[in-house]
Every structure is written in structure tokens, then in C-alpha cells.
Design a protein around this motif. Structure first.
Motif, short mmCIF file in Angstrom:
data_model
loop_
_atom_site.label_atom_id
_atom_site.label_comp_id
_atom_site.label_asym_id
_atom_site.label_seq_id
_atom_site.Cartn_x
_atom_site.Cartn_y
_atom_site.Cartn_z
N ILE A 2 -81.47 -59.70 -49.11
CA ILE A 2 -80.93 -59.59 -50.40
C ILE A 2 -79.71 -60.36 -50.38
O ILE A 2 -79.37 -61.07 -51.65
N ILE A 3 -78.94 -60.38 -49.46
CA ILE A 3 -77.50 -61.14 -49.53
C ILE A 3 -77.87 -62.51 -49.62
O ILE A 3 -76.86 -63.17 -50.57
N VAL A 4 -78.50 -62.89 -48.86
CA VAL A 4 -78.95 -64.41 -49.17
C VAL A 4 -79.58 -64.93 -50.24
O VAL A 4 -78.96 -65.93 -50.96
N VAL A 5 -80.26 -64.05 -50.90
CA VAL A 5 -80.71 -64.19 -52.30
C VAL A 5 -79.73 -64.27 -53.23
O VAL A 5 -79.35 -65.18 -54.46
N ILE A 6 -78.74 -63.19 -52.97
CA ILE A 6 -77.65 -63.00 -54.15
C ILE A 6 -76.53 -64.22 -53.80
O ILE A 6 -76.17 -64.83 -55.00
N CYS A 7 -76.14 -64.78 -52.74
CA CYS A 7 -75.78 -66.12 -52.51
C CYS A 7 -76.30 -67.33 -53.25
O CYS A 7 -75.55 -68.19 -53.60
N MET A 8 -77.55 -67.29 -52.93
CA MET A 8 -78.26 -68.56 -53.72
C MET A 8 -78.15 -68.38 -55.21
O MET A 8 -77.87 -69.56 -55.66
N ALA A 9 -78.26 -67.25 -55.88
CA ALA A 9 -78.14 -67.08 -57.31
C ALA A 9 -76.60 -67.45 -57.63
O ALA A 9 -76.45 -68.10 -58.61
N ILE A 10 -75.84 -67.18 -56.85
CA ILE A 10 -74.28 -67.31 -57.03
C ILE A 10 -74.05 -68.96 -57.13
O ILE A 10 -73.46 -69.54 -58.26
N THR A 81 -76.51 -63.54 -39.33
CA THR A 81 -75.79 -64.56 -39.24
C THR A 81 -76.04 -65.39 -40.29
O THR A 81 -74.97 -65.98 -40.84
N THR A 82 -77.21 -65.61 -40.68
CA THR A 82 -77.27 -66.29 -41.83
C THR A 82 -76.82 -65.86 -43.00
O THR A 82 -76.41 -66.50 -43.94
N ALA A 83 -76.95 -64.56 -43.04
CA ALA A 83 -76.29 -63.92 -44.29
C ALA A 83 -74.82 -63.97 -44.58
O ALA A 83 -74.17 -64.38 -45.44
N TYR A 84 -74.06 -64.03 -43.07
CA TYR A 84 -72.48 -64.34 -43.08
C TYR A 84 -72.33 -65.78 -43.51
O TYR A 84 -71.45 -65.90 -44.11
N LEU A 85 -73.18 -66.51 -42.93
CA LEU A 85 -73.06 -67.99 -43.27
C LEU A 85 -73.21 -68.34 -44.81
O LEU A 85 -72.32 -69.07 -45.33
N CYS A 86 -74.17 -67.50 -45.47
CA CYS A 86 -74.22 -67.91 -46.80
C CYS A 86 -73.22 -67.19 -47.51
O CYS A 86 -72.41 -67.82 -48.58
N ILE A 87 -72.55 -65.98 -47.15
CA ILE A 87 -71.31 -65.34 -47.79
C ILE A 87 -70.00 -66.47 -47.68
O ILE A 87 -69.34 -66.67 -48.44
N ALA A 88 -70.07 -66.88 -46.39
CA ALA A 88 -68.98 -67.98 -46.10
C ALA A 88 -68.94 -69.09 -46.91
O ALA A 88 -68.01 -69.46 -47.47
N PHE A 89 -70.21 -69.62 -47.16
CA PHE A 89 -70.58 -70.78 -48.00
C PHE A 89 -69.99 -70.52 -49.60
O PHE A 89 -69.05 -71.27 -50.16
N THR A 118 -70.79 -74.55 -42.54
CA THR A 118 -71.92 -73.59 -42.83
C THR A 118 -73.12 -73.93 -42.75
O THR A 118 -74.08 -73.40 -42.33
N ILE A 119 -73.30 -74.78 -43.54
CA ILE A 119 -74.82 -75.54 -43.60
C ILE A 119 -75.26 -76.18 -42.45
O ILE A 119 -76.32 -75.81 -42.07
N GLY A 120 -74.26 -76.72 -41.75
CA GLY A 120 -74.75 -77.33 -40.53
C GLY A 120 -74.97 -76.22 -39.56
O GLY A 120 -75.96 -76.18 -38.58
N ALA A 121 -74.27 -75.31 -39.54
CA ALA A 121 -74.75 -74.17 -38.71
C ALA A 121 -75.97 -73.47 -38.87
O ALA A 121 -76.69 -72.79 -38.09
#
Length: 128
Positions: A2-10, A81-89, A118-121
Motif C-alpha cells: 500500500i505504501i508503494v501504491v500511495i507513493c506512486m499516486a503522489i 526496503t522498496t517501500a522505504y525507497l519509494c518514500i525517500a523518492f 533511490t531509483i538506482g537502488a
């Protein structure tokens, strides 16, 4: 997930949010010219020109973030980790826009770079 989807929407809607300062600056320049907004935007200077550039850069950033996150989701590699990377982005993009508007060019470039890391990560973890 859900965090990844929210970040995508943002990130997807960020260009619209970044249009707000641009529209304000266009309005201050004798009113928003809805018939020829791009011509009006070309004439902006200072904060208005930076607001336009920040708005346009949001579209550019989406072209890096969206396919990366979609790949992570498609290969079922979503993790903390991917969720944290999305938040960081997302945080980097918000700070990037603020720095662009404030004309803090060094910090703006720094946060752009961190966001791209973060994208590279994501790819690093996908290939590990």
C-alpha cells in the motif's frame, strides 16, 4: 504494498500539485491566459520561471519512478526496503520542488541526485 501504491499516486499527481505555484505566478502576470498559457509561461521570469521548470521536471521524474516501481510490483519484489525507497523518492521530490521555488540550486541538485539514487537502488535490489 500500500505504501508503494500511495507513493506512486503522489508522484503521478505531483505535476498537478506543482502547477499551483505556476498558476499563481501566471495570475500575477496580468491574469491567467487560458487561451495561450504556454506563451504566457515562456515570458515568466524569476520565481515564475522556476515554478514552470519545477512543474515540468515533475513529469520527467515520473518517467523514471513509474516504470521502476511497476517493474518492482510486476516481479513481486515489493519489500520494506522498496517501500522505504519509494518514500525517500517522494520526500526528495517534495524538497526538490521547494528548493527550486526558493532558488536553492545546490540543494535542489543534491535532492535530485538522492532521488535518482533511490531509483538506482531499486534496480540494485532487483538484480541482487
Amino acid at each position: 504494498m500500500i505504501i508503494v501504491v500511495i507513493c506512486m499516486a503522489i508522484v503521478v499527481f505531483m505535476p498537478i500539485l506543482a502547477k499551483v505555484p505556476l498558476a499563481i505566478m501566471m495570475n500575477r502576470q496580468g491574469g491567467y491566459d487560458n487561451r495561450n498559457p504556454r506563451d504566457q509561461q515562456k515570458a515568466l521570469e524569476g520565481l515564475g520561471a522556476r515554478a514552470k521548470a519545477a512543474h515540468e521536471n515533475c513529469f520527467e521524474a515520473t518517467t523514471f519512478f513509474a516504470p521502476t516501481v511497476l517493474l518492482v510490483v510486476a516481479v513481486n519484489a515489493v519489500s520494506h526496503t522498496t517501500a522505504y525507497l519509494c518514500i525517500a523518492f517522494v520526500v526528495c521530490r517534495i524538497v526538490y520542488i521547494a528548493c527550486y521555488l526558493a532558488d536553492w540550486h545546490f540543494l535542489r541538485s543534491l535532492f535530485w541526485g538522492i532521488g535518482m539514487l533511490t531509483i538506482g537502488a531499486h534496480y540494485y535490489f532487483l538484480l541482487s
